[in-house]
Scaffold this active site. Structure first.
Site, mmCIF file in Angstrom:
data_model
loop_
_atom_site.group_PDB
_atom_site.id
_atom_site.type_symbol
_atom_site.label_atom_id
_atom_site.label_comp_id
_atom_site.label_asym_id
_atom_site.label_seq_id
_atom_site.Cartn_x
_atom_site.Cartn_y
_atom_site.Cartn_z
ATOM 1 N N ASP A 64 0.859 -1.171 0.000
ATOM 2 C CA ASP A 64 0.000 0.000 0.000
ATOM 3 C C ASP A 64 0.906 1.235 0.000
ATOM 4 O O ASP A 64 2.140 1.133 0.016
ATOM 5 C CB ASP A 64 -0.989 -0.032 1.167
ATOM 6 C CG ASP A 64 -2.209 0.860 0.918
ATOM 7 O OD1 ASP A 64 -2.174 1.699 -0.001
ATOM 8 O OD2 ASP A 64 -3.204 0.737 1.662
HETATM 9 C C1 BGC Z 1 -5.148 3.122 0.359
HETATM 10 C C2 BGC Z 1 -5.433 2.074 -0.688
HETATM 11 C C3 BGC Z 1 -5.383 2.685 -2.067
HETATM 12 C C4 BGC Z 1 -4.025 3.356 -2.248
HETATM 13 C C5 BGC Z 1 -3.858 3.981 -3.609
HETATM 14 C C6 BGC Z 1 -3.898 3.912 0.048
HETATM 15 O O1 BGC Z 1 -3.749 4.986 0.908
HETATM 16 O O2 BGC Z 1 -5.011 2.494 1.619
HETATM 17 O O3 BGC Z 1 -6.685 1.473 -0.444
HETATM 18 O O4 BGC Z 1 -5.603 1.722 -3.030
HETATM 19 O O5 BGC Z 1 -3.879 4.369 -1.268
HETATM 20 O O6 BGC Z 1 -4.598 5.135 -3.737
#
Ligand code: BGC
Length: 783
Positions: A338
C-alpha cells in the site's frame, strides 16, 4: 437428540482434540472446499520466461516499482498538476529507471480527454524503453470510475451490501471495469475485502459490512465482473453491440485487487492504519474467508494491509504474505504494497533500522511491487540489496514473473494498451446510470416506521432541515472525484440532493427549507423550530461529511451533538419527524431515535442517493435495503450479530450484551411478507452432504415489494463457543401483491465449519438450527 448429549459429545471431542491431536473421533478437521490453484497458461508462461531472460536486473527492479502520477507531473508553484505530465520526469522514470507501474490521481478528477492524453502519453514513452514493456496503470475505481469527470459513480460498498444483490454488484463492477479500461487503465485497486467489524474505522463504508458471507459473496461477484470481458453486460445494458474491439483486453479485462490483506479493518483504536490485535482463530474465522473466496475466483492482485496485526506490520510479515497467502491459500498473482508502506516499516513501524532494511524485509516477506510512490528510493535500495546478496535475484525474478504474467494476461503486449475513444464515448451512458439508480433504490433501508408514518402523502407540507439535505458530498462519500470527495465544484450539475428530490415530489411551494445545522455546529435551530409550525411533517437529514482514510478518524461514534440537538428540537415541536441519514458508518443517534416517527438510511449511495431516499419517503420506491451491519445503540456497546451467547443480554436489558439500535439484516417494507415453515430435505447429514433448505414466501400486502430472504444457522453446542447465528445465504426476490415463491438454498455442511481448538477448520457433529430470518428454526443433526 437432547441437547445435553450433544454437549457431552462435543466436550468429549474437544477434550480428545486437545489431549491427543488426531485422536479426536468426533471433531473431523475439514478444509472448506477450494478450487485447485489457477492453472497457468503454458503459452503465457513461455512468453514470461523468455522476456524475463531478456531483462537486466535494473529493468526487473524497475518493474517492481510503482510511482504516483504526481511524481511525473508538472509542478506549478507548490502544486502538481496531475493531468500535465512532465515529459522529462516521465522519460526519466520509465526509460532510465524502467518503472513498470503508475497509479492514480488523488487531488483532481480528469476529463475523459485528459485521461486519454495521460495514459496514451505514458504508453508512448514506455515504448521507448530498451525492452518495451507496457506500463500497468492502477487506479482506485472503488465505487465507479470516480477519478474521471463523466464516469459512472455507484453507491459505496456498504450501500451495495445493503442491497444483498450480487447481480447489481456484478453490473456495477463490469461498468466500472469498462470505463476504467476505456480510459487506459487495466488495474483497479478494488474491491475492499476487509470485514467491517470496527464501526469507528473511517473506511467502514468501503466494506461490504460486518458479515463474512456477505463480504465473500459480493467481493467475489465484484472480482469476477471486473476481470471478465464486460461486453455481454454492456451489450445487454445498452441494447446494442458495443466496443471494446478485440484488441482491448486479454484473458483478464481489468485486474481486480483484493485489499487489504489482512486484518486492516479491525484497528483497536478505530483509527486508520493502527494496530489490530486479532487472535489467530478470529483472523481465520472472520478475516481470511473473503480473501480465500477472492483467490478461488482468480483475483490477480492483492494489496497488503498498511497496519500491524498483533504487533507485526503486515508488510514485513512472511507468515501472512507468504505462508498464509501463497502456501496455504494458493495465491499466484501480484502482491502490491500500500501507499509508502515499505518505507514506513522504517519510519513509522520501526521494525527496520534503515530504509534499506525495510525494503529487504518487505520483499523477502512477499511484496512484489512497491507503491513507493513519490521517488526512486525503492529502486535504488532493492538494486543495492541484490548486489550485496541480501535479496537473491531469484526473488526478484519471482516477483517480476508475476508482474509480467499479469501484463500479458491483460493483453497489454498484444493490443493497444492505452485508452479507447469509442469505449470512452459510452462512459456514464444513461443505461449505466440506471444501474447506479437501481443500486441506490435497493440499498436505502427503512429502519423505523412507527404507526405507518411513511410513505408520506405528496400533498403534505414539508419542512426540510439538516446538513444531509443539501450535501452531495455526504451523499457520495469519500473517493468521489478527489480522494476526500469534498470538492463540490467537480460534482456533476444534474445530481439531485435530497432537498431537490423532495421538492420534485411535492412541488416547491409545499417545501420549506431551513439550513438548521452544519455537520458539527448548530445554526438557526430557532428558525427551524418556528418554521415547523406551518408544516405537516419535518424531514431531518443528518449525516457525515465525505472523508477517506485517516482524515476521517473520529474519537466518538456519536453523531455530532449539533445534529442531534437539531433533531431533538424538531421532535420537541410535536410535529412528526422523519430522520434521513447519509452516513459512512453507524453513528450513534440514540437521543433522536425514540421520538422520531420514521428513520431511513441512505448510507453513501452516490448520485441517486437523494432521489432514492426521497423515493422511499414518498412511496415511489418500496424500501428493500437491509442493514449489512449491526447498528449500535451506545458508543460503548459495539456488538456483532454473530456474537456468541455470553455476549447476549436478557431482552431489553441495555446495560450488557447485545441490544443494538437496529439488528443486522433488519429493514422494513411498505408491504408485508408471510413465510411458511422452513423445510429441510434431510434431518441428518455428514460433513460431505449438502442440505436443501426451502421456504415459501408470500407478499401478503397490497404493494409489489422486494424481500431479502436470509438463511442462518446456529450450532447448539461446539468446542468453541458457537455464534448465536451465522448468515449462510441470502436471496433478493421481487413479489407482486399476493404472489408466492419458493426460495431454495443449498447448504453445504462443510460451510458450517468453524475454526476449532487447533485453529483449523472443523465440522463438529451435533445439532444445528437452520432458520430463515423471522421463521422458526428446524433442527439438523450433523453426524
Ligand atoms: C489506500 C489504498 C489505495 C491506495 C492507492 C492507500 O492509501 O489504503 O486502499 O488503493 O492508497 O490510492
Amino acid at each position: 437428540m437432547p441437547p445435553f448429549r450433544t454437549y457431552a459429545a462435543a466436550l468429549a471431542a474437544a477434550a480428545a482434540a486437545t489431549s491427543a491431536p488426531g485422536a479426536a473421533a468426533h471433531a473431523q478437521p475439514v478444509l472448506p472446499p477450494r478450487t485447485a490453484p489457477r492453472p497457468l497458461d503454458p503459452r503465457t508462461e513461455a512468453r514470461v520466461d523468455s522476456l524475463l531472460r531478456r531483462l537486466t536486473l535494473e529493468e526487473k527492479v524497475g518493474e517492481m516499482t510503482q510511482l504516483t502520477i504526481q511524481a511525473v507531473a508538472r509542478v506549478h508553484g507548490t502544486a502538481t498538476v496531475a493531468q500535465q505530465l512532465d515529459s522529462a520526469k516521465l522519460e526519466d522514470a520509465l526509460v532510465r529507471y524502467h518503472v513498470g507501474s503508475l497509479l492514480n490521481v488523488w487531488d483532481v478528477a480528469l476529463t475523459p480527454a485528459q485521461w486519454q492524453e495521460v495514459t496514451s502519453t505514458v504508453q508512448r514513452v514506455a515504448r521507448r524503453k530498451r525492452v518495451a514493456v507496457p506500463v500497468l496503470y492502477g487506479i482506485d475505481a472503488v465505487h465507479g470510475h470516480q477519478y474521471m469527470r463523466g464516469g459512472t459513480i455507484f453507491p459505496h460498498n456498504i450501500a451495495l451490501a445493503a442491497t444483498f444483490d450480487s447481480a447489481v454488484v456484478r453490473q456495477a463492477a463490469a461498468i466500472t471495469a469498462y470505463e476504467t479500461r476505456a480510459s487506459g487503465m487495466a488495474w483497479n485497486f478494488s474491491p475492499v475485502l476487509d470485514v467491517g467489524r470496527q464501526p469507528l474505522w473511517p473506511r467502514f463504508y468501503e466494506t461490504f459490512g460486518e458479515d463474512v458471507h456477505v463480504v465473500a459473496t459480493l467481493g467475489r461477484a465484484a472480482i469476477e465482473a471486473t476481470q471478465a470481458d464486460p461486453r455481454p453486460v454492456v451489450r445487454t445494458l445498452l441494447g446494442t453491440a458495443v466496443p471494446p474491439p478485440a484488441r482491448v483486453g486479454g484473458q483478464v479485462f481489468v485486474a481486480a485487487t483484493g485489499k487489504h490483506f489482512l486484518g486492516y479493518s479491525a484497528p483497536l483504536s478505530g483509527k486508520d492504519r493502527t494496530t489490530a490485535w486479532i487472535p489467530e482463530r478470529e483472523l481465520r474465522e472472520i478475516f481470511v474467508p473473503p480473501f480465500r473466496a477472492a483467490i478461488d475466483a482468480g483475483v490477480r492482485t492483492i494489496m497488503a494491509n498498511s497496519g500491524d496485526v498483533n504487533g507485526v506490520p503486515v508488510h514485513a510479515s512472511h507468515a501472512i504474505l507468504t505462508d498464509l497467502l501463497r502456501t496455504e491459500l494458493g495465491f499466484t498473482g501480484v502482491t502490491v504494497s500500500d501507499w509508502a508502506d515499505i518505507e514506513k516499516l522504517h519510519s513509522v513501524h520501526r521494525v527496520a533500522p534503515t530504509r534499506n532494511d525495510a525494503v529487504r524485509l518487505a520483499v523477502m516477506a512477499g511484496v512484489d511491487m512497491s507503491m513507493v510512490p513519490y521517488d526512486l528510493s525503492f529502486y535504488d535500495d532493492l538494486l543495492a540489496l541484490v548486489h550485496e546478496g541480501a535479496v537473491p535475484e531469484s526473488r526478484v525474478d519471482e516477483a517480476v514473473g508475476r508482474i509480467l504474467r499479469l501484463k500479458y494476461e491483460l493483453g497489454l503486449f498484444d493490443g493497444d494498451p492505452g485508452p479507447n475513444a469509442a469505449m470512452l464515448a459510452r462512459a456514464n451512458a444513461p443505461a449505466f446510470q440506471a444501474v447506479s439508480r437501481r443500486a441506490a433504490e435497493e440499498a436505502v433501508t427503512l429502519l423505523k416506521n412507527d404507526r405507518a408514518m411513511l410513505p408520506l402523502a405528496k400533498t403534505a407540507r414539508v419542512l426540510v432541515v439538516g446538513p444531509g439535505a443539501t450535501s452531495l458530498t455526504a451523499q457520495y462519500g469519500g473517493w468521489s472525484y478527489t480522494w476526500q470527495g469534498t470538492d463540490t465544484a467537480l460534482y456533476p450539475k444534474y445530481v439531485k440532493t435530497l432537498l431537490d428530490a423532495v421538492r420534485d415530489r411535492v412541488g416547491p411551494s409545499r417545501v420549506t427549507y431551513v439550513p438548521g445545522a452544519s455537520f458539527d455546529s448548530t445554526r438557526d435551530v430557532a428558525a427551524a423550530v418556528a418554521a415547523a409550525r406551518d408544516v405537516d411533517v419535518v424531514i431531518v437529514a443528518l449525516g457525515e461529511q465525505a472523508e477517506a482514510e485517516s482524515p476521517g478518524n473520529i474519537d466518538d461514534l456519536t453523531l455530532p451533538a449539533a445534529q442531534l440537538q437539531l433533531a431533538q428540537a424538531m421532535e420537541a415541536t410535536g410535529k412528526p419527524v422523519v430522520l434521513a441519514l447519509f452516513e459512512a458508518r453507524p453513528r450513534i443517534i440514540r437521543p433522536a431515535v425514540d421520538a422520531a416517527r420514521a428513520i431511513v438510511t441512505g448510507y453513501e449511495t452516490g448520485p441517486f442517493g437523494g432521489e432514492a431516499v426521497a423515493g422511499v419517503l414518498f412511496g415511489d420506491v418500496n424500501p428493500s435495503g437491509r442493514l449489512p451491519f449491526t447498528y449500535p445503540r451506545y458508543p460503548g456497546a459495539v456488538e456483532h450479530y454473530d456474537r456468541n451467547e455470553s455476549a447476549n443480554s436478557t431482552a431489553g436489558d441495555s446495560t450488557t450484551g447485545y441490544y443494538p439500535e437496529f439488528d443486522f439484516g433488519h429493514g422494513l417494507s411498505y408491504t408485508t411478507f408471510a413465510y411458511g415453515p422452513v423445510r429441510l430435505d434431510r434431518r441428518e447429514a455428514t460433513a460431505r452432504d449438502t442440505v436443501a433448505v426451502a421456504v415459501d414466501v408470500r407478499n401478503t400486502g397490497a404493494r409489489a415489494g422486494q424481500e431479502v430472504v436470509q438463511l442462518y444457522t446456529r450450532q447448539l453446542y461446539a468446542s468453541v463457543a458457537p455464534p448465536t447465528r451465522r448468515l449462510r445465504g441470502f436471496q433478493r426476490i421481487a413479489l407482486a401483491p399476493g404472489e408466492q415463491r419458493t426460495v431454495t438454498f443449498r447448504l453445504a455442511v462443510q460451510d458450517l465449519a468453524f475454526i476449532g481448538l487447533q485453529n483449523r477448520p472443523v465440522v463438529e457433529p451435533g445439532d444445528v438450527d437452520v432458520f430463515v430470518r423471522g421463521v422458526a428454526p428446524q433442527r439438523l443433526t450433523v453426524r
